[in-house]
Design an enzyme around this catalytic site. Structure first.
Site, PDB file in Angstrom:
ATOM      1  N   SER A 210       0.728  -1.154  -0.061  1.00 30.42           N
ATOM      2  CA  SER A 210       0.017   0.009  -0.102  1.00 30.42           C
ATOM      3  C   SER A 210       0.909   1.190  -0.096  1.00 30.42           C
ATOM      4  O   SER A 210       0.343   2.147  -0.483  1.00 30.42           O
ATOM      5  CB  SER A 210      -0.885  -0.048   1.232  1.00 30.42           C
ATOM      6  OG  SER A 210      -0.192  -0.193   2.508  1.00 30.42           O
ATOM      7  N   HIS A 238      -5.611  -3.951  -1.791  1.00 34.16           N
ATOM      8  CA  HIS A 238      -5.200  -3.065  -2.895  1.00 34.16           C
ATOM      9  C   HIS A 238      -4.962  -3.504  -4.023  1.00 34.16           C
ATOM     10  O   HIS A 238      -4.528  -3.099  -5.037  1.00 34.16           O
ATOM     11  CB  HIS A 238      -3.693  -2.077  -2.388  1.00 34.16           C
ATOM     12  CG  HIS A 238      -4.061  -1.322  -1.179  1.00 34.16           C
ATOM     13  ND1 HIS A 238      -4.440   0.092  -1.305  1.00 34.16           N
ATOM     14  CD2 HIS A 238      -3.879  -1.390   0.196  1.00 34.16           C
ATOM     15  CE1 HIS A 238      -4.682   0.693   0.076  1.00 34.16           C
ATOM     16  NE2 HIS A 238      -4.114  -0.296   0.971  1.00 34.16           N
ATOM     17  N   LYS A 269     -12.367  -0.643   0.350  1.00 37.88           N
ATOM     18  CA  LYS A 269     -11.469   0.230  -0.517  1.00 37.88           C
ATOM     19  C   LYS A 269     -12.333   0.400  -2.072  1.00 37.88           C
ATOM     20  O   LYS A 269     -13.254   1.085  -2.195  1.00 37.88           O
ATOM     21  CB  LYS A 269     -10.169  -0.073  -0.699  1.00 37.88           C
ATOM     22  CG  LYS A 269      -9.342  -0.254   0.548  1.00 37.88           C
ATOM     23  CD  LYS A 269      -8.120  -0.502   0.596  1.00 37.88           C
ATOM     24  CE  LYS A 269      -7.289  -0.143   1.903  1.00 37.88           C
ATOM     25  NZ  LYS A 269      -7.809  -0.657   3.142  1.00 37.88           N
TER      26      LYS A 269
END
Length: 425
Positions: A210, A238, A269
């Site tokens: 990340s 991610h 996310k």
């Protein structure tokens, strides 16, 4: 006799209340003095983190309390632009009405609704795995994994730059730890050779890291796992939804979906930006987590509105309507333009995490402040302990919802502030 027994275990029994309060206040004052000193040191070093207050929904253009004008957001994990997507907002409202605000329970008591099972099935189908278990967050998923499936006879081989949740999860288990240098496959192989006598060996890595936007070489990791009879765990927070041809993450990107044993990821996310995480993979692993993972056993179920929105996200991904290719294209162009301007930008070319490396923590903080005050571009400076000493940066993140004009503004702002602060010429 009762008072006598208590006196053996309570040293303050019989001490006047006012004296007890003074002793307690003295301890509190000592703690406050120490902590305030630590906070002052953080401010002096430029590592003190300030939370800006957002007064609007999460969008590429939003409002913050300290600015009268709207600002462009280039620091959110809103990779696919789904955080305020009309389809997801509508789905959340629909499930809020049909299934209520929450369940007021953990899963094994009375907290499993039909939609929780539906979402777990959708996630398993998306990742092409045996089974899935939901957690309040991916941090919880990682915290509950290692101690549930590993013991003192086992070994975890962990990348040196793995996420804090992986590190903390490994600390909770009794397995021996082998840390290998970041993305160093020779070092990983050496660790596998040293641990040949272990009962179970688990290679643990982020799929995408990340803070740097670089990608773990899962093809090589899986080859080493096959060669040394080890298992592979990947944190895909991610990557899920936007890495790989159809957004199935780094296992799809490297064509090793059937060779990765355990995947954890988040709904917070790219997949809507709310809350919730999950572990998906081998049926025996997921079955064991349902019985032993403490964050699962002692946390409330994910709220129905979040579950409903997530179900809509996976339908969009399965139908091909998510803007995966668009995001990858824009990330590639943004990174190339910043590099051409003279900035050092790490990470994989097509990944939307684009860290602009600055080194000094105070410089990173000043750079972010200038981006907001002069150009209404919202970015954040990252410094120790989030990244190593001397590795401070502005971590920019692209969203598929960013327009070309917004990206042009951000690039121009970086160039202007970079020249003002002497980062580029």
């Amino acid at each position: 006799p009762t008072a006598m027994r208590r006196s053996l275990t309570s040293p303050l029994l019989g001490v006047p209340c006012a004296t007890r309060r003074q002793l307690s206040n003295s301890a509190a004052a000592s703690l406050a003095t120490r902590l305030n000193g630590d906070l002052a040191s953080m401010r002096e070093a430029g590592t003190f983190k300030v939370e800006r207050v957002i007064t609007s929904p999460m969008e590429p253009e939003m409002r913050v309390a300290e600015s009268e004008d709207a600002v462009l957001n280039f620091c959110a994990n809103n990779y696919l632009g789904f955080s305020n997507h009309p389809r997801l907002v509508e789905a959340a409202g629909r499930y809020l009405k049909s299934h209520g605000l929450g369940v007021s329970s953990v899963r094994f008591i009375c907290g499993t609704q039909d939609i929780h099972k539906q979402l777990e099935a959708s996630i398993s189908a998306f990742h092409r795995t045996d089974d899935t278990i939901l957690f309040p967050s991916c941090f919880d998923a990682n915290a509950g994994l290692f101690e549930s499936i590993l013991g003192a006879e086992d070994v975890v081989l962990s990348d040196a730059l793995n996420h804090a949740s992986i590190i903390d999860g490994i600390r909770l288990c009794k397995a021996k730890r082998e840390r290998y240098a970041h993305l160093d496959m020779s070092d990983l192989e050496a660790g596998l050779q040293r641990s040949m006598g272990a009962r179970t060996r688990l290679i643990a890595t982020d799929g995408v890291f990340s803070m740097d936007g670089d990608v773990a070489p899962l093809d090589t990791i899986c080859e080493l796992a096959d060669r040394y009879d080890a298992l592979v765990f990947v944190d895909e927070c991610h990557a899920t939804g936007f890495v790989g041809r159809s957004g199935r993450g780094t296992p799809e990107y490297f064509h090793v979906e059937d060779r990765v044993d355990i995947v954890t990821s988040t709904l917070g996310k790219a997949l809507g930006g709310a809350t919730g995480g999950y572990t998906t993979g081998r049926g025996a692993v997921v079955g064991t987590l349902r019985q032993k993972a403490r964050p699962y056993l002692f946390s409330n179920s994910i709220a129905p509105c979040v579950v409903g929105a997530a179900l809509e996200v996976f339908e969009m991904l399965d139908s091909g309507s998510a803007p995966v290719a668009l995001l990858q294209e824009r990330a590639r162009g943004f990174r190339q333009r910043l590099r051409h301007a003279g900035f050092t930008v790490s990470g994989a070319d097509s990944h939307p995490i684009c860290p602009v490396l600055l080194g000094d923590a105070r410089l990173a903080s000043a750079f972010a402040d200038r981006m907001l005050s002069d150009h209404r571009i919202y970015v954040v400076g990252f410094s120790f302990p989030v990244v190593p000493h001397g590795k401070a940066r502005i971590r920019t993140q692209l969203s598929a919802a960013h327009t070309e004009e917004q990206i042009d503004r951000a690039v121009a702002a970086f160039i202007d502030v970079g020249k003002q602060l002497g980062v580029i010429v």
